[in-house]
Design an enzyme around this catalytic site. Sequence first.
Site, PDB file in Angstrom:
ATOM      1  N   TYR A 149       0.829  -1.205   0.000  1.00  0.00           N
ATOM      2  CA  TYR A 149       0.000   0.000   0.000  1.00  0.00           C
ATOM      3  C   TYR A 149       0.867   1.260   0.000  1.00  0.00           C
ATOM      4  CZ  TYR A 149      -3.702   3.275   1.261  1.00  0.00           C
ATOM      5  OH  TYR A 149      -4.583   4.329   1.271  1.00  0.00           O
ATOM      6  N   LYS A 153       1.096   4.104  -3.102  1.00  0.00           N
ATOM      7  CA  LYS A 153       0.780   5.516  -2.881  1.00  0.00           C
ATOM      8  C   LYS A 153       2.009   6.401  -3.122  1.00  0.00           C
ATOM      9  CE  LYS A 153      -3.577   5.055  -1.929  1.00  0.00           C
ATOM     10  NZ  LYS A 153      -4.604   5.588  -2.857  1.00  0.00           N
TER      11      LYS A 153
END
Length: 244
Positions: A149, A153
């Site tokens: 994650y 990002k």
Amino acid sequence: MDLGLAGRRALVTGAGKGIGRSTVLALQAAGAQVVAVSRTREDLDSLVRECPGVEPVCVDLADWEATEQALSNVGPVDLLVNNAAVATLQPFLEVTKEACDTSFNVNFRAVVQVSQIVARGMIARGVPGAIVNVSSQASQRALTNHTVYCSTKGALDMLTKVMALELGPHKIRVNAVNPTVVMTPMGRANWSDPHKAKVMLDRIPLGKFAEVENVVDTILFLLSNRSSMTTGSALPVDGGFLAT
């Protein structure tokens, strides 16, 4: 404050729940026409009941061909919010191929594809536009069990800068919004443990998590002409987390 969004046409991905759904409602309340994209038909059906006039598009953005087919004829779009994302939490040594593939397909590759479709339309029409990518504080801080994650990002933040660089000459602004934990229903469930929450809250100078409207207000500002000189930015909505 009038943000000048009335009459403009917006497309929001991940529109079925949470930040995306609230962004759709806020955009329509501001007078925009909204195309709502979600992979979950039930969420779109309930959104249309709550917000008549929204144009629903049901597609899994992890599927490149299906996305191309679903959005290639979506019509003119002036404003884009790339909100769709997935989060698979695994320790680094246990990260799987499936987690990498799914997360990068949705959190990064789909942003490239949807933005290409929308930006090409803006350029062909010769009109200015604005794109907001919903990123995270996790793009700039390492978080345990967030290997994939955080990486997606981080990639999204750099993509935002490159998009701003290349699309700027076409009068298309591109910015990211980087929230801390947001109190969506999922956020409340995931951070309901007081000990877990305290560890994060102790790192936030304002001592609280973000509410959905904090993020939505920032998205609308970045879409509006009130931010007409802002592009290539990653705007924290984190209570000061990234300042620590």
